[in-house]
Design a protein around this motif. Structure first.
Motif, PDB file in Angstrom:
ATOM      1  N   ARG A  47       0.842  -1.169  -0.161  1.00 42.95           N
ATOM      2  CA  ARG A  47      -0.010  -0.026  -0.018  1.00 42.95           C
ATOM      3  C   ARG A  47       0.843   1.142   0.075  1.00 42.95           C
ATOM      4  O   ARG A  47       0.343   2.280  -0.389  1.00 42.95           O
ATOM      5  CB  ARG A  47      -0.915  -0.058   1.166  1.00 42.95           C
ATOM      6  N   ALA A  50       1.782   1.884  -3.514  1.00 44.09           N
ATOM      7  CA  ALA A  50       0.514   2.344  -4.262  1.00 44.09           C
ATOM      8  C   ALA A  50       0.427   3.997  -3.831  1.00 44.09           C
ATOM      9  O   ALA A  50      -0.192   4.472  -4.431  1.00 44.09           O
ATOM     10  CB  ALA A  50      -0.704   1.496  -4.253  1.00 44.09           C
ATOM     11  N   GLY A  51       0.856   3.996  -2.614  1.00 45.45           N
ATOM     12  CA  GLY A  51       0.571   5.510  -2.111  1.00 45.45           C
ATOM     13  C   GLY A  51      -0.542   5.711  -1.333  1.00 45.45           C
ATOM     14  O   GLY A  51      -0.912   6.755  -1.018  1.00 45.45           O
ATOM     15  N   PHE A  52      -1.331   4.593  -0.910  1.00 45.34           N
ATOM     16  CA  PHE A  52      -2.294   4.636   0.216  1.00 45.34           C
ATOM     17  C   PHE A  52      -1.773   5.086   1.272  1.00 45.34           C
ATOM     18  O   PHE A  52      -2.660   5.509   2.460  1.00 45.34           O
ATOM     19  CB  PHE A  52      -3.347   3.173   0.305  1.00 45.34           C
ATOM     20  N   GLU A  54       1.387   6.580   3.684  1.00 39.72           N
ATOM     21  CA  GLU A  54       2.873   7.407   3.630  1.00 39.72           C
ATOM     22  C   GLU A  54       3.619   6.832   4.502  1.00 39.72           C
ATOM     23  O   GLU A  54       3.478   6.483   5.642  1.00 39.72           O
ATOM     24  CB  GLU A  54       2.257   8.863   4.397  1.00 39.72           C
ATOM     25  N   THR A  68       7.922   8.923  -3.613  1.00 32.35           N
ATOM     26  CA  THR A  68       7.430   8.854  -2.245  1.00 32.35           C
ATOM     27  C   THR A  68       6.265   9.848  -1.738  1.00 32.35           C
ATOM     28  O   THR A  68       5.467   9.323  -0.884  1.00 32.35           O
ATOM     29  CB  THR A  68       8.601   9.191  -1.230  1.00 32.35           C
ATOM     30  N   ASN A  69       6.452  10.934  -2.161  1.00 35.15           N
ATOM     31  CA  ASN A  69       5.331  11.892  -1.757  1.00 35.15           C
ATOM     32  C   ASN A  69       4.338  12.165  -2.871  1.00 35.15           C
ATOM     33  O   ASN A  69       3.341  12.902  -2.756  1.00 35.15           O
ATOM     34  CB  ASN A  69       6.021  13.136  -1.338  1.00 35.15           C
ATOM     35  N   LEU A  70       4.170  11.203  -3.945  1.00 37.35           N
ATOM     36  CA  LEU A  70       3.305  11.271  -4.841  1.00 37.35           C
ATOM     37  C   LEU A  70       2.115  10.940  -4.698  1.00 37.35           C
ATOM     38  O   LEU A  70       1.956   9.854  -3.908  1.00 37.35           O
ATOM     39  CB  LEU A  70       3.974  10.950  -6.282  1.00 37.35           C
ATOM     40  N   PRO A  71       0.860  11.751  -4.714  1.00 40.37           N
ATOM     41  CA  PRO A  71      -0.390  11.115  -4.515  1.00 40.37           C
ATOM     42  C   PRO A  71      -0.820   9.945  -5.342  1.00 40.37           C
ATOM     43  O   PRO A  71      -0.235   9.663  -6.359  1.00 40.37           O
ATOM     44  CB  PRO A  71      -1.309  12.227  -4.646  1.00 40.37           C
ATOM     45  N   VAL A  72      -1.786   9.142  -4.876  1.00 38.14           N
ATOM     46  CA  VAL A  72      -2.316   7.844  -5.230  1.00 38.14           C
ATOM     47  C   VAL A  72      -2.350   7.970  -6.702  1.00 38.14           C
ATOM     48  O   VAL A  72      -1.995   7.404  -7.482  1.00 38.14           O
ATOM     49  CB  VAL A  72      -3.303   7.353  -4.694  1.00 38.14           C
ATOM     50  N   HIS A  73      -3.249   8.920  -7.157  1.00 45.41           N
ATOM     51  CA  HIS A  73      -3.510   8.936  -8.643  1.00 45.41           C
ATOM     52  C   HIS A  73      -2.534   9.432  -9.396  1.00 45.41           C
ATOM     53  O   HIS A  73      -3.005   9.404 -10.792  1.00 45.41           O
ATOM     54  CB  HIS A  73      -4.944   9.980  -8.649  1.00 45.41           C
ATOM     55  N   ARG A  75       0.661   7.806  -9.528  1.00 44.54           N
ATOM     56  CA  ARG A  75       1.485   6.955  -9.545  1.00 44.54           C
ATOM     57  C   ARG A  75       1.583   6.099 -10.694  1.00 44.54           C
ATOM     58  O   ARG A  75       2.638   5.326 -10.985  1.00 44.54           O
ATOM     59  CB  ARG A  75       1.722   6.278  -8.063  1.00 44.54           C
TER      60      ARG A  75
ATOM     61  N   ALA B  14       5.651  17.327  -5.414  1.00 40.31           N
ATOM     62  CA  ALA B  14       5.177  16.629  -4.605  1.00 40.31           C
ATOM     63  C   ALA B  14       5.002  16.840  -3.177  1.00 40.31           C
ATOM     64  O   ALA B  14       3.759  16.689  -2.930  1.00 40.31           O
ATOM     65  CB  ALA B  14       5.897  15.308  -4.915  1.00 40.31           C
ATOM     66  N   ARG B  18       0.986  16.745  -0.551  1.00 39.65           N
ATOM     67  CA  ARG B  18       0.610  16.243   0.570  1.00 39.65           C
ATOM     68  C   ARG B  18       0.091  16.910   1.889  1.00 39.65           C
ATOM     69  O   ARG B  18      -0.805  16.513   2.493  1.00 39.65           O
ATOM     70  CB  ARG B  18       1.973  15.436   1.373  1.00 39.65           C
TER      71      ARG B  18
ATOM     72  N   GLN C 157      -8.739   5.806  -7.067  1.00 42.72           N
ATOM     73  CA  GLN C 157      -7.425   6.597  -7.041  1.00 42.72           C
ATOM     74  C   GLN C 157      -6.395   6.009  -7.688  1.00 42.72           C
ATOM     75  O   GLN C 157      -5.518   6.724  -8.276  1.00 42.72           O
ATOM     76  CB  GLN C 157      -7.382   7.034  -5.508  1.00 42.72           C
ATOM     77  N   GLY C 160      -6.256   6.522 -11.284  1.00 40.40           N
ATOM     78  CA  GLY C 160      -5.903   7.944 -11.714  1.00 40.40           C
ATOM     79  C   GLY C 160      -6.839   8.946 -11.303  1.00 40.40           C
ATOM     80  O   GLY C 160      -6.672  10.012 -11.620  1.00 40.40           O
ATOM     81  N   ALA C 161      -7.797   8.668 -10.800  1.00 40.30           N
ATOM     82  CA  ALA C 161      -8.984   9.629 -10.237  1.00 40.30           C
ATOM     83  C   ALA C 161      -8.379  10.328  -9.012  1.00 40.30           C
ATOM     84  O   ALA C 161      -7.907   9.948  -8.406  1.00 40.30           O
ATOM     85  CB  ALA C 161     -10.279   9.028  -9.975  1.00 40.30           C
TER      86      ALA C 161
END
Lengths: 349, 286, 257
Positions: A47, A50-52, A54, A68-73, A75, B14, B18, C157, C160-161
């Motif tokens: 997870r 995948a970014g779920f 942190e 590492t700091n990229l949001p889920v959507h 990646r 990035a 967050r 998500q 990509g959403a």
């Protein structure tokens, strides 16, 4: 597809450490299985890729990009969830289409990619069905098609087979493996089922209590486990605690003398049940007399607990073939067992 | 909704993204707190005002006192209203629970009355405006009076019967939910051990339903006590329930006395509600 | 019980010894009653929309939170429901009155010199009614949102959403039945409201339930009051069913695109 580099990853929930010091390089097109009992940190790691979740410390790179700091959507990982997580209000085709729409794929290309993805998992004829009209195995295929349609950089599977029955599990597993190899997908596969991990992976990481115990090919891990936990978790093994009294001679605490390959610091040795022969085999330098304590008939083999003279227990598997059918294996009956010193695995503790 | 807007602005770098996500979740929390304040503020302020020293209230008050509780206590229409509301609620909830448990048993045991019917039954007091239902019952009583040649309208009994109708749907819902959660094999085990069906019910099933039944009684009490609209058409001259007394007073005055009376009702029903919550989680009730 | 008592309603119409539609004609042709009817519809619609829009984030929060105070949050929602509408209306009178909290604050801040008249306006009724019905909306939505598998949102998500897209394309459509149920329930409650419009609207805003009660209790015009009651019930049911149907159809349709 891209390689994945995980560097000194750590995750803490409050005071509880869920994962510590996790480093792993996954090569382009490689399938790595994370295997371990529940709560070992394998799903947490997935997870985080995948970014779920942190990470508390450490970094994750997909290809050359630090995610590492990229949001889920953002990646671009394709994930298959344990309970499929199909959108219940969308048809099969719409489910697959969703990710493509999010990636601004439109028109003819979208249609053709939906068709390719569904074809890949042999679900083309179900494209207008809703998830509730599909069986578990079919839903899982759609989930795979949906994740792969976006052409992800990494393919992530979170216990994808745990909700399927035994026969189907093998079938879908083989399908995932052949898709992964044909498409050259960099894949992380989380499971608690060792047979699944052994069968599907190029390499596997065995995890316990938030720490990686050993990483290697299935054969390496099975044949040369680096510690007691890995040896015990993966397959069966009879263990003897004791000491080396001379080079190549091990004596267990109960007094059994065992010839082993030379080693430095040895506190425990182990032997796999299938490496033990019934009777005094010519190549075996360890031969023991014992009594059958119990025998379980498992169809293709018979699982025997043999009590040796000093009280040590030896676990062995006798194949259910023409010759063994004549051997009397009833509890209490005497039995001679033998194995080679080179088949013993030595552990420091 | 607030977090929607915030995470929409996906920043280029990035780490910033967050921080935005956390920001939006903070905003969401603040919004939730504001909504809670919005829903609870009338209760908060009415209780606050009941302590004001000034007879003609203004904010902030020039001092605090408990004297309005005393004056509320001495006001006969409030006192009588409180007593009547209490009596009606007590009798109606006990009667309603007995009938409601029987009805729930019938509905759950004889599965032919499907859940759809139960749902319609439970919704019915919501669909018909309370005012209209009160008038309808009034008319029904008038006819019954003609036939039976007794007084019903304006009597204690007449009010109680109407309130029983009000509370039964809640009891049925609570008790049938409670029954659905029971493992039928427990009663089967009792039968297997030699209990008659009545004994199995009385010694095994009923005790297991106790939390639901207690909650149903308390909940019925609340529903009956706070009811205004049904009672409005049915009370006799000079005999009003507490909500009606408050309503009539409020149409002309707003002073710390009425705030004190309201505070008493808030306190009383709040206590009953907290006790109810001990038996059955309130989230399953409403 | 309700159906039974309604059987006794018809004889009252017949008490004037004829079967006539004149009450209904009067209701819809009289300017005053048309206004009552329309403002009732308007207030109910506005309050329902406010309760939905403001209540949804709260319901979403409650459905997703893992806080150990969650049951406290639920109790705090149920609490205002339990104390009765009259007392809550009293509270709003304290807040919105000429010397109430809001005006005192505004004057203290120097935003206004004269107290603003909130009481006995449609504004007061809308604020009061929204606050009254919001807990119902939140509880209905929350129970539905809680049933949604959280991994569905994660899947969106992952594909990509953004949060907004996930909400619009995944959460909302799946929650549509809950939205429909909550909307219907709240709309009915608003239409039938009595205590709040009487106390907060006064003569500034008259709604159906108080008006029909006055017809019967004060003017003793039974047939006309009964006609109003029937109009109210039938309209409420029709509109509630319609909105329910619209929400369902709309979401099935957009998802088909």
């Amino acid at each position: 597809m891209s390689k994945v580099s995980i560097n000194k990853l750590k995750k803490q929930f409050g005071d509880a450490v869920a994962l510590e010091d996790f480093s792993l390089e996954i090569a382009d097109g490689e399938l790595v299985a994370f295997l371990g009992p529940s709560g070992c940190g394998k799903t947490t790691t997935l997870r985080m890729i995948a970014g779920f979740i942190e990470p508390t410390a450490g970094s994750i790179h997909i290809g050359e990009t630090d995610v590492t700091n990229l949001p889920v959507h953002k990646r671009n990982t394709g994930m298959v969830f344990q309970r499929y997580a199909l959108f219940p209000h969308m048809t099969v085709a719409q489910n697959v289409s969703f990710g493509l729409e999010m990636h601004n794929v439109s028109g003819k290309e979208r249609d053709s990619r939906i068709a390719t993805a569904l074809d890949m998992v042999r679900m083309t004829s179900f494209r207008d069905r809703y998830p509730r009209q599909l069986s578990g195995g079919q839903q899982q295929r759609v989930a795979i098609a949906r994740a792969l349609a976006i052409q992800p950089k990494v393919f992530l599977l979170d216990e994808p087979l745990s909700n399927l029955d035994a026969k189907l599990r093998v079938e879908v597993r083989e399908e995932i493996r052949s898709l992964q190899q044909n498409l050259g997908l960099t894949t992380v596969f989380v499971t608690h089922d060792q047979e699944e991990a052994l069968a599907i992976s190029d390499r596997m990481a065995i995890m316990y209590n938030g720490r990686v115990q050993q990483i290697g090919s299935p054969k390496e891990l099975y044949d040369s486990p680096s510690n007691h936990f890995v040896a015990d978790f993966l397959g069966r093994m009879s263990f003897f605690k004791g000491n080396l009294v001379a080079n190549g001679r091990f004596v267990s605490e109960a007094g059994t003398n065992i010839q082993v390959a030379s080693g430095q610091k040895v506190g425990r040795i182990g032997i796999r049940p299938e490496r033990i022969n019934v009777g005094a085999h010519p190549e075996s330098d360890n031969v023991f007399d014992g009594w059958v304590e119990s025998a379980a008939y498992l169809g293709s083999l018979i699982d025997i607990r043999l009590r040796l003279q000093g009280g040590d227990i030896l676990n062995l598997h006798v194949p259910n073939n023409a010759s063994s059918a004549n051997t009397a294996i009833a509890p209490g009956s005497p039995l001679v067992a033998s194995f080679r010193s080179s088949d013993c695995v030595l552990f420091a503790e | 909704m607030s977090s929607v807007a915030a995470s929409n602005i996906s920043a280029a770098t990035a780490p910033k993204v967050r921080r935005r996500v956390r920001w939006s979740s903070l905003l969401h929390r603040v919004f939730v707190c504001m909504m809670y304040f919005f829903m609870l503020s009338p209760l908060i302020f009415v209780v606050w005002m009941s302590f004001f020293v000034d007879a003609i209230p203004h904010f902030p008050p020039s001092g605090y006192t408990l004297k309005w509780y005393e004056s509320a206590w001495q006001n006969s229409s409030f006192m009588n209203g409180l007593v009547l509301s209490f009596q009606v609620a007590a009798v109606a909830s006990i009667t309603g629970v007995i009938l409601g448990v029987a009805a729930a048993l019938g509905i759950v045991r004889n599965g032919f009355l499907g859940s759809k019917f139960v749902n319609t039954l439970l919704l019915s007091p919501l669909l018909i405006p309370g005012i209209v239902a009160g008038i309808a019952i009034y008319l029904f009583y008038m006819r019954a009076e003609n036939v039976l040649d007794t007084d019903i309208v304006g009597t204690f009994g007449g009010l109680v019967i109407a309130h029983v109708c009000l509370t039964i749907p809640w009891t049925v819902r609570l008790v049938s939910t409670g029954m659905a959660g029971l493992d039928p094999s427990i009663e089967e085990a009792a039968r297997n051990l030699g209990a008659s069906s009545w004994a199995a019910f009385r010694r095994v099933t009923l005790p297991m339903l106790r939390p639901s039944i207690v909650a149903a009684s308390l909940f019925s009490f609340i529903v009956s006590f706070e009811n205004l609209e049904l009672s409005l058409a049915l009370v006799g001259p000079g005999k009003t329930t507490l909500p009606i007394a408050i309503m009539q007073y409020l149409e002309f005055n707003l002073d710390p006395t009425i705030a004190a009376v309201s505070a008493v009702q808030i306190l009383l029903l709040g206590i009953v509600m907290l006790v109810t919550d001990r038996f059955v989680k309130l989230s399953q009730v409403v | 019980m309700m159906g039974y008592s309604f059987n006794h309603f018809d004889p009252m119409d017949l008490m004037v010894e004829t079967f006539t539609l004149e009450n209904y004609v009067k209701f819809f042709s009289d300017e005053y009653y048309r206004k009552v009817f329309i403002s009732t519809l308007g207030v109910a619609a506005l309050c329902t929309v406010f309760a939905l829009v403001l209540g949804f984030p709260v319901a979403y929060f409650l459905a997703k939170t893992q806080s150990r105070y969650k049951s406290l949050f639920i109790v705090l929602l149920v609490f205002p429901l339990m104390v009765g509408n009259v007392v809550r209306a009293a509270g709003w009178m304290v807040i919105l009155g000429n010397v109430g909290v809001v005006n005192a604050t505004l004057m203290w801040l120097g935003i206004t010199d004269e107290p603003i008249k909130f009481m006995y306006t449609p504004f007061a009724v809308i604020v009061g009614t929204t606050a009254v019905v919001m807990p119902y909306m939140i509880l209905t939505l929350q129970s539905v949102l809680e049933g949604i598998d959280f991994s569905v949102e994660e899947a969106a998500q992952n594909l990509g959403a953004t949060f907004a897209t996930t909400f619009r394309r995944v959460v909302l459509p799946i929650a549509a039945p809950g939205v429909a149920a909550g909307t219907m329930l709240v709309f009915i409650l608003c239409m039938n409201a009595y205590a709040t419009p009487v106390l907060l609207g006064g003569t500034g805003l008259t709604m159906m339930a108080p008006s029909l009660y006055d017809q019967i209790a004060k003017a003793s015009n039974w047939p006309f009051g009964a006609a109003m009651a029937l109009v109210l019930i039938v309209t409420t049911l029709l509109l509630a069913t319609l909105s329910n149907w619209l929400i369902h159809r709309n979401y099935v349709k957009t998802m088909g695109a």
